[in-house]
Write an enzyme that holds these catalytic residues in place. Structure first.
Site, PDB file in Angstrom:
ATOM      1  N   ARG A  92       5.964  91.387 -52.073  1.00  0.00           N
ATOM      2  CA  ARG A  92       5.235  91.160 -50.823  1.00  0.00           C
ATOM      3  C   ARG A  92       4.732  92.495 -50.282  1.00  0.00           C
ATOM      4  O   ARG A  92       5.265  93.558 -50.624  1.00  0.00           O
ATOM      5  CB  ARG A  92       6.149  90.505 -49.780  1.00  0.00           C
ATOM      6  CG  ARG A  92       6.780  89.193 -50.223  1.00  0.00           C
ATOM      7  CD  ARG A  92       7.791  88.704 -49.182  1.00  0.00           C
ATOM      8  NE  ARG A  92       8.389  87.422 -49.550  1.00  0.00           N
ATOM      9  CZ  ARG A  92       9.529  87.278 -50.217  1.00  0.00           C
ATOM     10  NH1 ARG A  92      10.215  88.364 -50.606  1.00  0.00           N
ATOM     11  NH2 ARG A  92      10.009  86.091 -50.490  1.00  0.00           N
ATOM     12  N   LYS A 141      13.393  89.622 -47.903  1.00  0.00           N
ATOM     13  CA  LYS A 141      13.733  88.936 -46.654  1.00  0.00           C
ATOM     14  C   LYS A 141      15.241  88.933 -46.450  1.00  0.00           C
ATOM     15  O   LYS A 141      16.007  88.766 -47.394  1.00  0.00           O
ATOM     16  CB  LYS A 141      13.218  87.493 -46.702  1.00  0.00           C
ATOM     17  CG  LYS A 141      11.694  87.396 -46.647  1.00  0.00           C
ATOM     18  CD  LYS A 141      11.252  85.941 -46.625  1.00  0.00           C
ATOM     19  CE  LYS A 141       9.742  85.834 -46.482  1.00  0.00           C
ATOM     20  NZ  LYS A 141       9.295  84.418 -46.430  1.00  0.00           N
ATOM     21  N   HIS A 198      -1.238  88.595 -50.787  1.00  0.00           N
ATOM     22  CA  HIS A 198      -0.405  87.486 -51.266  1.00  0.00           C
ATOM     23  C   HIS A 198      -1.045  86.788 -52.458  1.00  0.00           C
ATOM     24  O   HIS A 198      -0.342  86.170 -53.258  1.00  0.00           O
ATOM     25  CB  HIS A 198      -0.148  86.496 -50.118  1.00  0.00           C
ATOM     26  CG  HIS A 198       1.289  86.093 -50.006  1.00  0.00           C
ATOM     27  ND1 HIS A 198       2.300  86.988 -49.710  1.00  0.00           N
ATOM     28  CD2 HIS A 198       1.909  84.895 -50.195  1.00  0.00           C
ATOM     29  CE1 HIS A 198       3.460  86.355 -49.697  1.00  0.00           C
ATOM     30  NE2 HIS A 198       3.251  85.091 -49.996  1.00  0.00           N
ATOM     31  N   ARG A 248       0.336  88.198 -55.442  1.00  0.00           N
ATOM     32  CA  ARG A 248       1.675  87.637 -55.684  1.00  0.00           C
ATOM     33  C   ARG A 248       1.529  86.276 -56.376  1.00  0.00           C
ATOM     34  O   ARG A 248       2.251  85.980 -57.335  1.00  0.00           O
ATOM     35  CB  ARG A 248       2.396  87.509 -54.344  1.00  0.00           C
ATOM     36  CG  ARG A 248       3.837  86.989 -54.410  1.00  0.00           C
ATOM     37  CD  ARG A 248       4.470  87.191 -53.032  1.00  0.00           C
ATOM     38  NE  ARG A 248       5.653  86.403 -52.822  1.00  0.00           N
ATOM     39  CZ  ARG A 248       6.877  86.735 -53.213  1.00  0.00           C
ATOM     40  NH1 ARG A 248       7.061  87.842 -53.897  1.00  0.00           N
ATOM     41  NH2 ARG A 248       7.916  85.971 -52.941  1.00  0.00           N
ATOM     42  N   HIS A 254      12.626  84.258 -54.273  1.00  0.00           N
ATOM     43  CA  HIS A 254      12.676  82.965 -53.589  1.00  0.00           C
ATOM     44  C   HIS A 254      14.113  82.462 -53.525  1.00  0.00           C
ATOM     45  O   HIS A 254      14.819  82.473 -54.529  1.00  0.00           O
ATOM     46  CB  HIS A 254      11.834  81.932 -54.338  1.00  0.00           C
ATOM     47  CG  HIS A 254      10.366  82.080 -54.115  1.00  0.00           C
ATOM     48  ND1 HIS A 254       9.419  81.550 -54.969  1.00  0.00           N
ATOM     49  CD2 HIS A 254       9.658  82.687 -53.125  1.00  0.00           C
ATOM     50  CE1 HIS A 254       8.206  81.840 -54.524  1.00  0.00           C
ATOM     51  NE2 HIS A 254       8.333  82.527 -53.406  1.00  0.00           N
ATOM     52  N   TYR A 298       3.841  77.005 -57.924  1.00  0.00           N
ATOM     53  CA  TYR A 298       2.963  77.722 -58.846  1.00  0.00           C
ATOM     54  C   TYR A 298       2.725  76.963 -60.143  1.00  0.00           C
ATOM     55  O   TYR A 298       1.783  77.255 -60.866  1.00  0.00           O
ATOM     56  CB  TYR A 298       3.538  79.106 -59.164  1.00  0.00           C
ATOM     57  CG  TYR A 298       3.612  79.986 -57.945  1.00  0.00           C
ATOM     58  CD1 TYR A 298       2.457  80.532 -57.385  1.00  0.00           C
ATOM     59  CD2 TYR A 298       4.823  80.259 -57.327  1.00  0.00           C
ATOM     60  CE1 TYR A 298       2.516  81.321 -56.255  1.00  0.00           C
ATOM     61  CE2 TYR A 298       4.893  81.049 -56.194  1.00  0.00           C
ATOM     62  CZ  TYR A 298       3.735  81.576 -55.658  1.00  0.00           C
ATOM     63  OH  TYR A 298       3.799  82.349 -54.538  1.00  0.00           O
TER      64      TYR A 298
END
Length: 302
Positions: free
Chosen positions: A149, A173, A246, A249, A272, A281
């Site tokens: 990211r 995150k 993004h 990504r 994730h 995806y």
């Protein structure tokens, strides 16, 4: 200070300290609570124990009247469900009025991605004889090579790169760390920039920073700065498609899956928490799967 303000403060502290939530997550939880408290004020609700399923239905009606997207409504419901779960845990309330509220099913957009021809145009626009050109090439190489990211890219420091095994240490995150490998193209670009361009940019400032990416004044590059860098690259490449960080990504994940990478491996590389976030995806690879089928199955064609 109202009761609601106290509950709000306690919940935010719980998110920050116990859940180790990111500033981005805390910001949106806080905003969702403030919106709900404003509604309660308008409805003359003064105590948290007065909130029942009837009040919840009135609130949901107001949200839909504002023509908010399904995603926004889902997020607000999810935020309030977590808030009341916390209140229930702390014995401020005896039940969670948002517990049985069903989240509206969001239409998951298929992530956009770049084709190799478009990527090649981007990789050719930077002037590698200049410090900023070298820096921009590294940003592009890393975003595509690792799928990180923008916020993760901006926070990278020199000690996060391990050339001996070709990996970067990424803080994602919730401050969760993961190692991501990078290839020879990224390695060459990083090495050139660290040995040459970055050294020259450092002389523009007295700031002896460890951050990898610096601006023209020798100070750490911001998230916004990285987005502007990519925007300028797109303009130079004269691409007609909209490219944002993004999308690189998305492109990383799509190309990995198209080449046969395991879904779990891509999940780990992207950072994730849930496999469902990675599965989106797989939708963009259907053309690729059709080609494989047509070329592989004995009864696919005459």
């Amino acid at each position: 200070m109202s009761h609601f303000t106290v509950y709000h403060k306690d919940f935010i502290e719980y998110l920050q300290i116990e859940k180790n939530a990111s500033p981005y997550t805390v910001k949106y939880y806080s905003y969702d609570l403030e919106t709900f408290f404003l509604f309660l004020q308008q409805e003359d609700i003064r105590e948290i124990t007065e909130i029942d399923q009837r009040i919840v239905r009135v609130y949901l009606t107001k949200l839909y009247d504002q023509q908010l997207s399904r995603k926004s409504v889902s997020r607000k419901i999810s935020s309030l469900r977590s808030f009341f779960r916390f209140l229930e845990r702390e014995s401020y309330v005896s039940s969670n009025p948002f517990l049985n509220v069903s989240l509206p099913k969001a239409q998951k957009p298929i992530p956009g991605f770049l084709y190799m021809e478009e990527l090649e145009k981007l990789f050719e626009v930077n002037d590698l004889s200049t410090p900023l050109g070298q820096r921009d090439q590294v940003i592009l190489e890393l975003l595509y090579a690792t799928g990180i990211r923008v916020s993760e890219c901006q926070k990278l420091t020199i000690k996060d790169i391990d050339f001996s095994i070709g990996t970067i240490l990424v803080t994602g995150k919730g401050n969760k760390e993961r190692y991501i490998p990078f290839g020879s193209f990224a390695e060459k670009a990083i090495d050139t920039y660290l040995q040459d361009g970055r050294q020259k940019l450092l002389t523009k400032s007295n700031n002896d920073t460890e951050y990898i990416f610096l601006n023209a004044r020798g100070n750490p590059l911001t998230d916004r700065g990285i987005r502007l860098v990519l925007k300028k690259m797109v303009e130079k490449a004269a691409l007609t498609v909209h490219v944002h960080p993004h999308k690189l990504r998305h492109t990383f994940a799509t190309h990995m899956l198209n080449e046969g990478a395991d879904l779990r491996a891509v999940q780990e590389l992207l950072g994730h928490e849930n496999l469902s976030s990675t599965q989106v995806y797989t939708h963009v690879t259907k053309d690729h799967l059709r080609n494989i089928y047509l070329n592989s199955h004995p009864r696919a064609r005459n």
